[in-house]
Design an enzyme around this catalytic site. Structure first.
Site, PDB file in Angstrom:
ATOM      1  N   HIS A   1       0.664  -1.200  -0.054  1.00 46.32           N
ATOM      2  CA  HIS A   1      -0.039   0.048  -0.049  1.00 46.32           C
ATOM      3  C   HIS A   1       0.833   1.343   0.073  1.00 46.32           C
ATOM      4  O   HIS A   1       0.470   2.291   0.700  1.00 46.32           O
ATOM      5  CB  HIS A   1      -0.943  -0.068   1.199  1.00 46.32           C
ATOM      6  CG  HIS A   1      -2.013  -0.967   1.067  1.00 46.32           C
ATOM      7  ND1 HIS A   1      -2.532  -1.459   0.153  1.00 46.32           N
ATOM      8  CD2 HIS A   1      -2.843  -1.547   2.051  1.00 46.32           C
ATOM      9  CE1 HIS A   1      -3.709  -2.264   0.301  1.00 46.32           C
ATOM     10  NE2 HIS A   1      -3.725  -2.474   1.441  1.00 46.32           N
TER      11      HIS A   1
ATOM     12  N   GLU B   1     -11.558  -3.947  -2.997  1.00 47.88           N
ATOM     13  CA  GLU B   1     -10.537  -2.734  -3.451  1.00 47.88           C
ATOM     14  C   GLU B   1     -10.399  -3.237  -4.984  1.00 47.88           C
ATOM     15  O   GLU B   1      -9.493  -3.889  -5.647  1.00 47.88           O
ATOM     16  CB  GLU B   1      -9.420  -2.934  -2.891  1.00 47.88           C
ATOM     17  CG  GLU B   1      -9.368  -3.016  -1.403  1.00 47.88           C
ATOM     18  CD  GLU B   1      -8.201  -3.602  -0.557  1.00 47.88           C
ATOM     19  OE1 GLU B   1      -7.180  -2.996  -0.774  1.00 47.88           O
ATOM     20  OE2 GLU B   1      -8.276  -4.562   0.094  1.00 47.88           O
TER      21      GLU B   1
ATOM     22  N   HIS C   1      -9.971   2.003   0.446  1.00 43.40           N
ATOM     23  CA  HIS C   1      -9.734   0.795   1.334  1.00 43.40           C
ATOM     24  C   HIS C   1     -10.429   0.868   2.446  1.00 43.40           C
ATOM     25  O   HIS C   1     -10.513   0.660   3.781  1.00 43.40           O
ATOM     26  CB  HIS C   1      -8.193   0.802   1.996  1.00 43.40           C
ATOM     27  CG  HIS C   1      -7.747  -0.662   2.487  1.00 43.40           C
ATOM     28  ND1 HIS C   1      -8.639  -1.356   3.427  1.00 43.40           N
ATOM     29  CD2 HIS C   1      -6.882  -1.500   2.043  1.00 43.40           C
ATOM     30  CE1 HIS C   1      -8.087  -2.469   3.643  1.00 43.40           C
ATOM     31  NE2 HIS C   1      -7.031  -2.566   2.625  1.00 43.40           N
TER      32      HIS C   1
END
Length: 370
Positions: free
Chosen positions: A119, A333, A193
């Site tokens: 991420h 996602e 997210h």
């Protein structure tokens, strides 16, 4: 987008956008919250991490509940962020060994997930203060947030100018529109997210009885570090077959499939298309039978990561005062596939100067009749 079951329309109300202070970072910078109201929904968006803090959605009786995990104050997001509601980047999901090659040059990223980069690194876009580029009233009230990531930040090449627009329309749809440009070749993969529980984040109920549909015939199995092996495998005959509606809890503990223990449940990318598409397509549908709340997620991206909250461990205390535990929420996602920069068969995550990256995500809410 066509609903997959009978649904009742949400009540129409006038749209509104308003801005208010939310808190102050340790370095003195102010964090703001923008509240959007329309179509029976209310969303609250923070400039910290460009995150969705709350999303109030009515059930079949018209009673609203907040359906996303998060904190009541800024301190929670700074102490134990857990990626609740955030915008993740520069590269959402995992990159093997925190390395990739672009135009013959090797790049090293922060390894913040065992041996891998996750991420965007230790201080990805979720831990940055975005600026408000615009707030719009009208038929679809919205807020646009902007962040400029300098060349070399977290190891990524190129100055990347990213934006996200959150908008609510009168039909009960939340749109989250990510865009980015760069001044030299780089890689980019932005997504939202948010953790959803359609029963309400304060309900005390898990998402195991939520009924999920993902119209994907294939998925990408992972190794022990949750990096795709390179195989694009059929979902048929596996616990990953959600082409027809299935309760999430029905097969989440089916340890006969080695992929389930590896992800501690579901934490896998589903293959919807071979590349980003011109328009948004359905990537998932979720229904909570008890409340009647239905969420349909669409995007132009080729994959969707389905994560069933397997690593929530009761240490985070949410807005309602409840500890968030395993399977208390799910994340969907939309994105390019994990580790795409190291796996040419997965396509490309490359962005060149003069081009615009876009991930257009819509969350359409309705209430199913009994």
């Amino acid at each position: 987008m066509t609903a997959l079951a009978c649904a009742c329309a949400l009540p129409a109300v006038a749209g509104e956008a308003r801005t208010a202070p939310f808190g102050t970072l340790p370095d003195g910078r102010a964090v703001e919250e923008v509240t959007l109201s329309n179509g029976g929904l209310t969303a609250r968006v923070l400039t910290w991490g460009a995150l969705l803090r709350t999303l109030d959605v009515p059930d079949r009786a018209g009673t609203p509940a907040d359906v996303v995990l998060g904190y009541a104050d800024l301190a929670g997001y700074l102490k134990a962020p857990n990626y609740f509601g955030v915008s993740v980047g520069r590269y959402a999901n995992r990159i093997r060994d925190g390395r990739f090659r672009l135009d013959g040059k090797d790049y090293a990223l922060a390894r913040n997930d065992g041996p891998n980069a996750l991420h965007g690194g230790r201080e990805g876009f979720d831990k940055r203060l975005w600026t408000i580029a615009g707030v719009e009233q009208g038929a679809a009230p919205s807020v646009t947030l902007r962040y400029v990531s300098p060349d070399g930040e977290e190891g990524y090449p190129g100055t990347l100018t990213a934006s996200v627009t959150y908008a609510l329309d009168a039909a009960g749809t939340l749109t989250v529109d990510y865009r980015a440009t760069t001044d030299k070749p780089t890689i980019v993969n932005l997504t939202n997210h948010s953790f959803f529980n359609l029963a309400g984040e304060g309900s005390g109920r898990t998402i195991l009885d939520h009924v999920l549909t993902i119209p994907a015939e294939r998925y990408t199995p992972v190794d022990a570090t949750l990096i795709p092996t390179g195989e694009i495998a059929p979902v048929a005959g596996t616990p990953f077959d959600f082409r027809k509606p299935e309760p999430i809890g029905a097969r989440i503990r089916d340890g006969r499939d080695p992929q389930i223990p590896r992800g501690r449940g579901y934490d896998h990318n589903f293959v919807l298309t071979n590349a980003p598409t011109a328009d948004a397509h359905l990537v998932a549908r979720v229904e909570d039978p008890a409340s009647g709340r239905v969420m349909e997620v669409a995007s132009n991206q080729p994959g969707v990561q389905f994560y069933a909250g397997n690593f929530l461990d009761a240490t985070a205390v949410g807005k309602s005062g409840l500890s968030y535990r395993q399977s208390d929420a799910l994340a969907l996602e939309p994105q390019v596939f994990p580790d795409t920069p190291n796996q040419p068969a997965f396509g490309t995550a490359r962005l060149d100067p003069g081009a615009t990256y876009r991930n257009l995500i819509t969350y359409r809410f309705s209430a199913a009749a009994r």
